[in-house]
Design a protein around this motif. Sequence first.
Motif, mmCIF file in Angstrom:
data_model
loop_
_atom_site.group_PDB
_atom_site.id
_atom_site.type_symbol
_atom_site.label_atom_id
_atom_site.label_comp_id
_atom_site.label_asym_id
_atom_site.label_seq_id
_atom_site.Cartn_x
_atom_site.Cartn_y
_atom_site.Cartn_z
ATOM 1 N N ARG A 147 0.829 -1.211 0.000
ATOM 2 C CA ARG A 147 0.000 0.000 0.000
ATOM 3 C C ARG A 147 0.862 1.260 0.000
ATOM 4 N N SER A 148 1.971 1.238 0.725
ATOM 5 C CA SER A 148 2.830 2.427 0.813
ATOM 6 C C SER A 148 3.505 2.747 -0.521
ATOM 7 N N LYS A 149 3.667 1.745 -1.391
ATOM 8 C CA LYS A 149 4.315 1.954 -2.691
ATOM 9 C C LYS A 149 3.339 1.827 -3.864
ATOM 10 N N ALA A 150 2.050 1.715 -3.567
ATOM 11 C CA ALA A 150 1.055 1.405 -4.602
ATOM 12 C C ALA A 150 1.029 2.439 -5.717
ATOM 13 N N SER A 151 1.056 3.724 -5.388
ATOM 14 C CA SER A 151 0.931 4.756 -6.426
ATOM 15 C C SER A 151 2.113 4.708 -7.389
ATOM 16 N N GLU A 152 3.319 4.476 -6.863
ATOM 17 C CA GLU A 152 4.503 4.412 -7.725
ATOM 18 C C GLU A 152 4.487 3.156 -8.590
ATOM 19 N N LEU A 153 4.047 2.043 -8.004
ATOM 20 C CA LEU A 153 4.014 0.790 -8.754
ATOM 21 C C LEU A 153 2.932 0.799 -9.821
ATOM 22 N N LEU A 154 1.776 1.377 -9.494
ATOM 23 C CA LEU A 154 0.677 1.424 -10.465
ATOM 24 C C LEU A 154 1.007 2.315 -11.657
ATOM 25 N N SER A 155 1.928 3.255 -11.472
ATOM 26 C CA SER A 155 2.341 4.083 -12.613
ATOM 27 C C SER A 155 3.119 3.260 -13.637
ATOM 28 N N LEU A 156 3.665 2.130 -13.209
ATOM 29 C CA LEU A 156 4.412 1.250 -14.110
ATOM 30 C C LEU A 156 3.518 0.167 -14.698
ATOM 31 N N THR A 157 2.728 -0.514 -13.841
ATOM 32 C CA THR A 157 1.796 -1.558 -14.270
ATOM 33 C C THR A 157 0.827 -1.857 -13.139
ATOM 34 N N ASP A 158 -0.314 -2.465 -13.484
ATOM 35 C CA ASP A 158 -1.302 -2.814 -12.455
ATOM 36 C C ASP A 158 -1.355 -4.316 -12.213
ATOM 37 N N ILE A 159 -0.363 -5.066 -12.696
ATOM 38 C CA ILE A 159 -0.306 -6.510 -12.491
ATOM 39 C C ILE A 159 0.709 -6.816 -11.386
ATOM 40 N N LEU A 160 0.263 -7.504 -10.353
ATOM 41 C CA LEU A 160 1.114 -7.857 -9.218
ATOM 42 C C LEU A 160 1.223 -9.374 -9.143
ATOM 43 N N VAL A 161 2.455 -9.875 -9.044
ATOM 44 C CA VAL A 161 2.707 -11.315 -9.014
ATOM 45 C C VAL A 161 3.432 -11.654 -7.718
ATOM 46 N N ALA A 162 2.994 -12.727 -7.051
ATOM 47 C CA ALA A 162 3.650 -13.193 -5.831
ATOM 48 C C ALA A 162 3.480 -14.697 -5.735
ATOM 49 N N ASP A 163 4.285 -15.326 -4.880
ATOM 50 C CA ASP A 163 4.236 -16.782 -4.782
ATOM 51 C C ASP A 163 3.023 -17.233 -3.969
ATOM 52 N N ALA A 164 2.931 -18.557 -3.767
ATOM 53 C CA ALA A 164 1.722 -19.143 -3.182
ATOM 54 C C ALA A 164 1.458 -18.677 -1.752
ATOM 55 N N PHE A 165 2.493 -18.215 -1.030
ATOM 56 C CA PHE A 165 2.284 -17.739 0.344
ATOM 57 C C PHE A 165 1.286 -16.581 0.393
ATOM 58 N N PHE A 166 1.290 -15.740 -0.644
ATOM 59 C CA PHE A 166 0.456 -14.537 -0.656
ATOM 60 C C PHE A 166 -0.947 -14.791 -1.199
ATOM 61 N N SER A 167 -1.247 -16.020 -1.600
ATOM 62 C CA SER A 167 -2.581 -16.330 -2.131
ATOM 63 C C SER A 167 -3.565 -16.551 -0.993
ATOM 64 N N LYS A 168 -3.737 -15.541 -0.187
ATOM 65 C CA LYS A 168 -4.653 -15.549 0.947
ATOM 66 C C LYS A 168 -5.675 -14.434 0.765
ATOM 67 N N TYR A 169 -6.845 -14.636 1.336
ATOM 68 C CA TYR A 169 -7.943 -13.692 1.128
ATOM 69 C C TYR A 169 -7.543 -12.273 1.526
ATOM 70 N N GLU A 170 -6.929 -12.111 2.702
ATOM 71 C CA GLU A 170 -6.607 -10.771 3.203
ATOM 72 C C GLU A 170 -5.687 -10.030 2.234
ATOM 73 N N PHE A 171 -4.644 -10.709 1.763
ATOM 74 C CA PHE A 171 -3.677 -10.040 0.885
ATOM 75 C C PHE A 171 -4.286 -9.777 -0.490
ATOM 76 N N VAL A 172 -4.914 -10.782 -1.071
ATOM 77 C CA VAL A 172 -5.479 -10.633 -2.417
ATOM 78 C C VAL A 172 -6.574 -9.566 -2.415
ATOM 79 N N ASN A 173 -7.442 -9.577 -1.420
ATOM 80 C CA ASN A 173 -8.538 -8.610 -1.355
ATOM 81 C C ASN A 173 -8.013 -7.181 -1.243
#
Length: 384
Positions: A147-173
């Motif tokens: 969230r703290s880097k979202a604006s800078e990252l979204l200026s480059l692309t809106d696709i975020l990739v992470a490994d299976a650890f992050f495939s949780k409801y809280e993070f994905v939502n």
Amino acid sequence: MSKRFLNWLILTIRTVALIPGKINFTRLSRYGGRTAKTFASNFKTSVDWMKVNTGIARENFGCGDDVAIAIDPSFISKSGRLTYGMGRFWSGVAQRVKRGLEIMAIGAISLSRHTCVMLGAIQSPDFRTLESEQNMLMLDWYIFLVRSKASELLSLTDILVADAFFSKYEFVNETVAMGFRFVGRLRADSYLRYPAIPDPATPRKRGRKKKYGEKVDFSNLDMSVFTSFIYEDSKGVRTQCHTAVVHSRALRRDIRIVVCPVENGGHLLYFSTDTDMRPEKIIGFYRTRFQIEFGIRDAKQFTGLQSQQTRDKDRLDFAFNLSFTALNVCKEVIRKDYPDLSLAQFKRLMFESYLASTIISTYGKSPHLKIIQKINHRLAQLAA
């Protein structure tokens, strides 16, 4: 940044690129021509590393649907008790929890170039500090970082990739709420349901309509819902995969999944929260995500990510990000001027050029130009 600091930063990046082995303030002083105190004091300076490295990423492969942001926590070996952030973190290499530091590495990956530009690193506090001072779990901390880097990252692309650890409801939502399209991997036994397809022959009944169909049985896929396609990877290996839009009970949303069989008879489940994303891109982005692992490995081996001579929070942050930026600069120079050299060979060329320049500068009056050219040519041959 001021012109004086910019000149010092360029000198420091060049020095990091040529130092063989461990990189710390003492060795920076030895090769960089400044005192160790100068390096230590300048490491307290705040630099917008994300902006610097995002510029490198744009110059390297632009932006758009071909580019994605990859995140990956990485364990950093460190001894002592007074270093900021010391705690017990998971080490993927050792496959166990170890005492040391952890950083969240952020990179930009390109699907067509199959490479990664490291955008930055943010150090994680230890578990006890997070729970006692900020009342957060580690997953909450990772969400806060994105969230703290979202604006800078979204200026480059809106696709975020992470490994299976992050495939949780809280993070994905949370990441989807920030504006990202998340690409990840699910467990092989994930509970997925087909969309409900009304049967016109069935008489209408009272009550709410059925929202979901049967549970997905991966040993017997319903091919009226799934679509088969052939995926060809970068090595030319062709695999028959299957894709469909289904509902994930764990993520509480509809997702597009891609089922890829593996040699042992099992399967891998890739997914995207963007149900319109092409399945080939879902597989490609997730597999290209591994390039960030190579970036972390190269930074540890060649640009001093794991050899920091400091315990201070600000200096550690500067050192981690300097290591990634120096790695990006080295790879960019190799891409433009030395495409046949590996990173190890380029480092050796930089070090041998430094030795040659030191010998020539110490040689005395009127050094012979042809001799200097022969030395430089010979060093280039040695590096290759």
